[in-house]
Design a protein around this motif. Structure first.
Motif, PDB file in Angstrom:
ATOM      1  N   ILE A 121       0.862  -1.174   0.000  1.00 60.64           N
ATOM      2  CA  ILE A 121       0.000   0.000   0.000  1.00 60.64           C
ATOM      3  C   ILE A 121       0.904   1.231   0.000  1.00 60.64           C
ATOM      4  O   ILE A 121       1.555   1.542   1.017  1.00 60.64           O
ATOM      5  N   GLY A 122       0.968   1.897  -1.127  1.00 62.70           N
ATOM      6  CA  GLY A 122       1.880   3.023  -1.250  1.00 62.70           C
ATOM      7  C   GLY A 122       3.317   2.548  -1.152  1.00 62.70           C
ATOM      8  O   GLY A 122       3.766   1.695  -1.917  1.00 62.70           O
ATOM      9  N   VAL A 123       4.055   3.073  -0.179  1.00 64.80           N
ATOM     10  CA  VAL A 123       5.446   2.651   0.026  1.00 64.80           C
ATOM     11  C   VAL A 123       5.548   1.600   1.125  1.00 64.80           C
ATOM     12  O   VAL A 123       6.650   1.142   1.445  1.00 64.80           O
ATOM     13  N   ASN A 124       4.428   1.248   1.703  1.00 65.66           N
ATOM     14  CA  ASN A 124       4.421   0.280   2.804  1.00 65.66           C
ATOM     15  C   ASN A 124       4.193  -1.133   2.288  1.00 65.66           C
ATOM     16  O   ASN A 124       3.234  -1.389   1.554  1.00 65.66           O
ATOM     17  N   HIS A 125       5.054  -2.027   2.680  1.00 64.18           N
ATOM     18  CA  HIS A 125       4.912  -3.443   2.323  1.00 64.18           C
ATOM     19  C   HIS A 125       4.418  -4.218   3.543  1.00 64.18           C
ATOM     20  O   HIS A 125       5.053  -4.222   4.595  1.00 64.18           O
ATOM     21  N   ILE A 126       3.268  -4.855   3.379  1.00 69.67           N
ATOM     22  CA  ILE A 126       2.657  -5.598   4.486  1.00 69.67           C
ATOM     23  C   ILE A 126       2.825  -7.096   4.217  1.00 69.67           C
ATOM     24  O   ILE A 126       2.336  -7.604   3.209  1.00 69.67           O
ATOM     25  N   PRO A 127       3.522  -7.809   5.079  1.00 70.09           N
ATOM     26  CA  PRO A 127       3.725  -9.247   4.842  1.00 70.09           C
ATOM     27  C   PRO A 127       2.449 -10.046   5.090  1.00 70.09           C
ATOM     28  O   PRO A 127       1.523  -9.583   5.758  1.00 70.09           O
ATOM     29  N   ALA A 128       2.433 -11.240   4.561  1.00 73.68           N
ATOM     30  CA  ALA A 128       1.278 -12.123   4.736  1.00 73.68           C
ATOM     31  C   ALA A 128       1.208 -12.619   6.176  1.00 73.68           C
ATOM     32  O   ALA A 128       2.232 -12.901   6.807  1.00 73.68           O
ATOM     33  N   THR A 129      -0.001 -12.717   6.678  1.00 76.42           N
ATOM     34  CA  THR A 129      -0.211 -13.201   8.049  1.00 76.42           C
ATOM     35  C   THR A 129      -1.178 -14.382   8.111  1.00 76.42           C
ATOM     36  O   THR A 129      -1.598 -14.782   9.196  1.00 76.42           O
ATOM     37  N   TYR A 130      -1.569 -14.921   6.949  1.00 74.73           N
ATOM     38  CA  TYR A 130      -2.508 -16.041   6.979  1.00 74.73           C
ATOM     39  C   TYR A 130      -1.806 -17.293   7.479  1.00 74.73           C
ATOM     40  O   TYR A 130      -0.582 -17.427   7.404  1.00 74.73           O
ATOM     41  N   GLU A 131      -2.597 -18.221   7.971  1.00 75.07           N
ATOM     42  CA  GLU A 131      -2.075 -19.432   8.591  1.00 75.07           C
ATOM     43  C   GLU A 131      -2.720 -20.678   7.983  1.00 75.07           C
ATOM     44  O   GLU A 131      -3.778 -20.604   7.362  1.00 75.07           O
ATOM     45  N   SER A 132      -2.066 -21.797   8.200  1.00 81.33           N
ATOM     46  CA  SER A 132      -2.600 -23.069   7.713  1.00 81.33           C
ATOM     47  C   SER A 132      -3.761 -23.517   8.591  1.00 81.33           C
ATOM     48  O   SER A 132      -3.698 -23.417   9.826  1.00 81.33           O
ATOM     49  N   VAL A 133      -4.803 -24.015   7.944  1.00 79.10           N
ATOM     50  CA  VAL A 133      -5.983 -24.504   8.676  1.00 79.10           C
ATOM     51  C   VAL A 133      -6.314 -25.942   8.286  1.00 79.10           C
ATOM     52  O   VAL A 133      -7.396 -26.445   8.601  1.00 79.10           O
ATOM     53  N   GLY A 134      -5.394 -26.580   7.567  1.00 82.86           N
ATOM     54  CA  GLY A 134      -5.633 -27.960   7.168  1.00 82.86           C
ATOM     55  C   GLY A 134      -6.778 -28.092   6.175  1.00 82.86           C
ATOM     56  O   GLY A 134      -6.852 -27.372   5.193  1.00 82.86           O
ATOM     57  N   LEU A 135      -7.671 -28.994   6.469  1.00 86.48           N
ATOM     58  CA  LEU A 135      -8.799 -29.261   5.570  1.00 86.48           C
ATOM     59  C   LEU A 135     -10.089 -28.580   6.034  1.00 86.48           C
ATOM     60  O   LEU A 135     -11.179 -28.965   5.598  1.00 86.48           O
TER      61      LEU A 135
END
Length: 292
Positions: A37-51
């Motif tokens: 977003i603009g000059v800001n880089h936001i890393p991914a924060t999603y997690e594994s939930v299996g099935l």
């Protein structure tokens, strides 16, 4: 020598497929994926939930409702397209005046881009100013809410898809008919076989190799026929014409926040269903003595 082909397939098909299968086991959505977003880089924060995504889909009535209509839509379109394509191919396989013109005219729907055809049909189906309702009201018949009534909307999308699919069936069946030796028909006619007997015992067996392939291809195409549904009705009215692939698209691009993991899970399930259909269909052909 096959390395270039394998590389291209791996980049175009393999990587997206692997990425989609991975996302389907996470809780990735618009709020937690990697983004800038603009000059800001936001890393991914999603997690594994299996099935969990698959469990939620398979235990939800939404999936089974969409699957039921998708099967009805696929079977109806393929059956009607095949029957009409075969009938037209048999007529055009005879020596009739203007046969070349008729063949060209019947192939035109296939040559026109699908989105152009769908937009044209959308104009024809317009409840107030469409040509179809103008003809009906001119004949003293009440106008039909083609795209505003759930039942008529389903009939409408099937009509359009059949119109688009008949040329493919026509070309395939015409090629199959022309590959059947004419001597077989002459011998059967000399033996006193009726037209129906010739059709049943010569035409249908002769077309079987071609028909089995085009039915499978047409079934897969129709099962995933996104343009007709989305451009004609957008899955409406309500969600009455929504098939599996349009619902997966809706999750990823329409709803907020966009549910990338859920959409990927729907995509994997669609792939699994089509793969299962192909395997069962192939085994059925093998039992009947066809090698494919």
């Amino acid at each position: 020598m096959v390395a270039p082909v394998v590389t291209v397939i791996g980049v175009i098909i393999g990587w997206p497929l692997a990425r989609g299968m991975y996302l389907s086991t996470t809780n990735a959505d618009e709020a937690n994926v990697e983004r800038t977003i603009g000059v800001n880089h936001i890393p991914a924060t999603y997690e594994s939930v299996g099935l969990d995504n698959y469990t939620a889909i398979l235990t939800d009535s939404v999936f089974w409702d969409r699957l039921g209509w998708t099967l009805v839509w696929t079977v109806s379109c393929v059956t009607l397209s095949f029957a009409l394509g075969l009938g037209l191919a048999m007529m055009l396989n005879r020596k009739v005046r203007g046969r070349g013109f008729y063949r060209m005219a019947l192939i035109l729907p296939w040559a026109v881009p699908a989105f152009v055809s769908v937009f044209t049909w959308r104009l024809l189906f317009n409840e107030r100013s469409g040509l179809l309702n103008s003809l009906l009201t001119g004949g003293g018949i009440d106008a039909i809410p083609w795209l505003n009534d759930p039942t008529w909307a389903k009939i409408s999308v099937i009509m359009v898809n059949v119109w688009l699919g008949v040329p493919f069936m026509l070309i395939a069946m015409l090629g199959g008919l022309q590959s059947i030796p004419g001597d077989l028909y002459e011998a059967a006619e000399m033996d006193g076989a009726s037209a129906w007997q010739r059709f049943r015992h010569i035409t249908l067996p002769g077309l079987k190799p071609v028909a089995s392939t085009v039915v499978l291809i047409s079934g897969i195409w129709t099962f995933n026929m996104f343009p007709v549904i989305f451009l004609l009705t957008r899955g409406g009215p309500g969600d009455s014409t929504e098939i599996l692939v349009t619902y997966a698209y809706r999750l990823s691009f329409v709803v907020s926040p966009r549910d990338y993991a859920g959409s990927a899970a729907w995509g994997v399930l669609i792939l699994a269903l089509l793969s299962l259909f192909a395997v069962i269909y192939r085994r059925a052909l093998r039992k009947q003595g066809d090698v494919w």
